[in-house]
Write an enzyme that holds these catalytic residues in place. Sequence first.
Site, PDB file in Angstrom:
ATOM      1  N   LYS A  39      -6.873  50.502  10.442  1.00  0.00           N
ATOM      2  CA  LYS A  39      -7.865  49.447  10.675  1.00  0.00           C
ATOM      3  C   LYS A  39      -9.082  50.244  11.100  1.00  0.00           C
ATOM      4  CE  LYS A  39      -9.625  45.459  12.328  1.00  0.00           C
ATOM      5  NZ  LYS A  39      -9.634  44.073  11.910  1.00  0.00           N
ATOM      6  N   SER A  43     -13.824  45.677  16.410  1.00  0.00           N
ATOM      7  CA  SER A  43     -14.836  45.309  17.392  1.00  0.00           C
ATOM      8  C   SER A  43     -14.275  44.200  18.264  1.00  0.00           C
ATOM      9  CB  SER A  43     -16.141  44.880  16.707  1.00  0.00           C
ATOM     10  OG  SER A  43     -15.874  44.094  15.575  1.00  0.00           O
ATOM     11  N   GLY A 112     -12.905  40.904   9.609  1.00  0.00           N
ATOM     12  CA  GLY A 112     -13.516  39.658   9.149  1.00  0.00           C
ATOM     13  C   GLY A 112     -13.167  39.428   7.684  1.00  0.00           C
TER      14      GLY A 112
HETATM   15 MG   LIG Z   1      -6.749  41.396  12.153  1.00  0.00          MG
END
Ligand SMILES: [Mg+2]
Length: 237
Positions: A39, A43, A112
């Site tokens: 990943k 944030s 996102g």
């Molecule tokens: Mg996630």
Amino acid sequence: MVPQTLVITGTDSGVGKTVLTALLARHLRDSGTLVRAAKPLCSGGREDAEALHSALDGALSLDQINPWYFRAPLAPLLAARRERRHVRQVEVLAHLREMRADCQVLLVEGAGGLLSPLGEDFDLRHLIIGLRAVPIVVAPNRLGVLNQVLLVRAALPEAARRRLQVVLMSERQPDFSSHSNPALLTELIDVEHVHHLPWLRKLSSPTDWRIDPTVRRALQRLFKCCVSCNRSPTACG
Ligand SMILES: [Mg+2]
Ligand SMILES: Nc1ncnc2c1ncn2[C@@H]1O[C@H](COP(=O)(O)OP(=O)(O)O)[C@@H](O)[C@H]1O
């Protein structure tokens, strides 16, 4: 096996990207595949990276999984700028290529959605193209999902669009559309590209991610489709 890179995105935040990435990591590891997961940008917390760390039984360090993290719960580009940091595509791609060099499968979770700004000069599309990856979009199986999936699909560069895999994530409480969404999506995209995961009642913490046979079969099918699309993208849709 030719090394595979799968990039997991979603129609939104909170739709199950981490759940799918961790389940895939655990499933592939259980079946003897040398799998790594990243990943790259977090944030507002590193929980996603921690979940992947745990799904891989600590085989990678948290900093390998997640080299860039920022305090503010904002899109990574903005969260980084608040700390006067500037992340560029070239450094993220270099890290991911290095991770991929000695494994069979690299899983990359986005942050996102597909177009969320990740750094100064890139979003997830640049990583998908730069890694020649199979994009997987996770979408909650509820009213509106057809439009959301088709929008993500339309936003993908053509080469990646042909490889796209969709995972419809069941919700705790299905709505009236949940039953008919998979069939219509299959009609609009292609049966080989649409997958389905159930709501996992026991999913309370990453250490509980024991995979039941239905879920394992779904993950197996998804991975098989990713590999066959990568081998012959022209045969995919
Ligand atoms: Mg996630
Ligand atoms: N299939 C599922 N079964 C049970 N819980 C799920 C499922 N998919 C998502 N969730 C829950 O929904 C929340 C958001 O999932 P997460 O994977 O963190 O989303 P994302 O990574 O897209 O932000 C988490 O609490 C997660 O446990």
